[in-house]
Scaffold this motif. Structure first.
Motif, short mmCIF file in Angstrom:
data_model
loop_
_atom_site.label_atom_id
_atom_site.label_comp_id
_atom_site.label_asym_id
_atom_site.label_seq_id
_atom_site.Cartn_x
_atom_site.Cartn_y
_atom_site.Cartn_z
N ARG A 197 41.29 -8.76 8.81
CA ARG A 197 40.22 -8.07 8.09
C ARG A 197 40.63 -6.70 7.55
O ARG A 197 40.30 -6.37 6.40
CB ARG A 197 38.99 -7.92 9.00
N SER A 228 28.65 -3.24 13.33
CA SER A 228 28.47 -3.98 12.08
C SER A 228 26.99 -4.29 11.85
O SER A 228 26.37 -5.03 12.61
CB SER A 228 29.26 -5.28 12.11
N MET A 247 35.18 -1.44 6.08
CA MET A 247 35.62 -2.76 6.53
C MET A 247 34.41 -3.54 7.06
O MET A 247 33.72 -3.08 7.96
CB MET A 247 36.67 -2.62 7.63
N LYS A 248 34.13 -4.69 6.47
CA LYS A 248 32.95 -5.46 6.80
C LYS A 248 33.29 -6.69 7.64
O LYS A 248 34.35 -7.29 7.48
CB LYS A 248 32.21 -5.90 5.53
N TRP A 249 32.37 -7.04 8.51
CA TRP A 249 32.48 -8.27 9.29
C TRP A 249 31.69 -9.37 8.60
O TRP A 249 30.64 -9.12 8.02
CB TRP A 249 31.92 -8.07 10.70
N ASP A 250 32.19 -10.59 8.70
CA ASP A 250 31.51 -11.77 8.15
C ASP A 250 31.09 -12.64 9.32
O ASP A 250 31.93 -13.32 9.91
CB ASP A 250 32.46 -12.53 7.22
N ALA A 304 40.46 -5.78 3.55
CA ALA A 304 39.58 -4.70 3.12
C ALA A 304 40.32 -3.63 2.32
O ALA A 304 39.73 -2.95 1.48
CB ALA A 304 38.91 -4.06 4.34
N LYS A 310 32.22 -16.35 9.05
CA LYS A 310 33.66 -16.56 9.24
C LYS A 310 34.04 -16.41 10.71
O LYS A 310 34.81 -17.20 11.25
CB LYS A 310 34.44 -15.57 8.37
N TYR A 311 33.47 -15.41 11.36
CA TYR A 311 33.76 -15.20 12.78
C TYR A 311 33.33 -16.39 13.63
O TYR A 311 33.97 -16.73 14.63
CB TYR A 311 33.06 -13.93 13.26
N ARG A 330 41.64 -14.57 9.55
CA ARG A 330 40.76 -14.07 8.50
C ARG A 330 39.47 -13.50 9.09
O ARG A 330 38.88 -12.57 8.54
CB ARG A 330 40.40 -15.19 7.53
N GLY A 331 39.02 -14.08 10.20
CA GLY A 331 37.78 -13.62 10.81
C GLY A 331 37.94 -12.43 11.72
O GLY A 331 36.95 -11.84 12.16
N THR A 332 39.20 -12.02 12.01
CA THR A 332 39.41 -10.92 12.96
C THR A 332 40.55 -10.00 12.49
O THR A 332 40.34 -9.07 11.75
CB THR A 332 39.72 -11.47 14.37
#
Length: 257
Positions: free
Chosen positions: A210, A63, A1-4, A214, A7-8, A205-207
């Protein structure tokens, strides 16, 4: 699972306010070492250097993308960032201020981590954290309900956390008092007025969304989002000034006796 990180950062003004409401209650004057667990892209961690310019400040996040974004920005010599697992982290001996903003909810059993950190911290050290308390809000209930539906259950079973992702303020307060701290716990519900099309969907979408995205293939993720967005529009209707999105957060600030 990746963070952006980009987006965040879309709702940075709203996401940063709890951080300052939290750290504003820390009364440390000249800490030697400050650590920010779950630092994300690092912009808020940098504010801790402004607060305590003579402290060594470290931001830690699991991350690599977030730490890369944090490390890419220019920063003072007393600020550094590390990729690391919060669950495996232990406080250094000279730590005077430990901060965690909107990160512990991702860690099952984080209450035991809090007890371990509290035991390791020295006399006079500060422990401050904030977690979202909105797991029973429509945004999360609708997401879990859809994930549990016949269409999605086989793909998403066990992916989402439930209402027990965080404790209640009184439970955190009791934990810290029993650990030998003078503690303060409180909650705040922010009423964010969001703009644009499907703004609550864009927020999650940012949190919180996710893990779902994913777990699904791109075409499946788009289908899930379309269905979820329609439910969100009914739960959070747009008004003449935007879409009101209530967001409850839980805060604790404590100093070891």
């Amino acid at each position: 699972m990746k963070w952006d990180p980009s987006k965040y950062a879309e709702f940075a003004d709203y996401r940063s306010r709890p951080f300052f409401d939290l750290t504003g209650r820390i009364a440390a004057e000249e800490p030697r070492r400050v650590v920010d667990l779950g630092c994300g892209p690092g912009s808020l961690t940098a504010a801790l250097v402004d607060r305590w310019p003579r402290a060594r400040v470290t931001g830690l996040d699991s991350s690599a993308a977030m730490i890369a974004a944090a490390s890419a920005a220019s920063r003072p010599q007393n600020l550094d960032f590390e990729v690391g697992d919060i669950a495996a982290w232990t406080p250094p001996e000279d730590l005077d201020v430990l901060v965690s903003n909107a990160a512990l909810q991702w860690l099952p059993g984080h209450q035991d981590l809090l007890r371990a950190w509290a035991s390791a911290l020295g006399s006079g050290a500060w422990l401050a954290f904030q977690v979202p308390g909105n797991f029973s809000a429509p945004s999360h209930v609708l997401m879990r309900r859809q994930a549990a539906s016949s269409r999605w259950h086989s793909r998403l079973d066990g992916v989402l956390r439930h209402e027990d992702a965080v404790s209640e303020p009184a439970d955190y307060l009791a934990l810290l008092l029993e650990a030998g701290f003078d503690a303060d716990a409180w909650e705040t519900t922010y009423l964010h007025v969001l703009q644009g099309s499907d703004p609550v969907l864009e927020w999650v979408r940012g949190t919180g969304l996710r893990p779902v995205l994913a777990a699904l293939e791109p075409q499946e993720a788009s289908e899930f989002e379309r269905e979820y967005a329609e439910a969100l529009r009914h739960a959070y209707p747009a008004g003449p000034h935007g879409t009101v999105f209530p967001f409850r957060r839980i805060f604790c600030v404590a100093r070891k006796r």
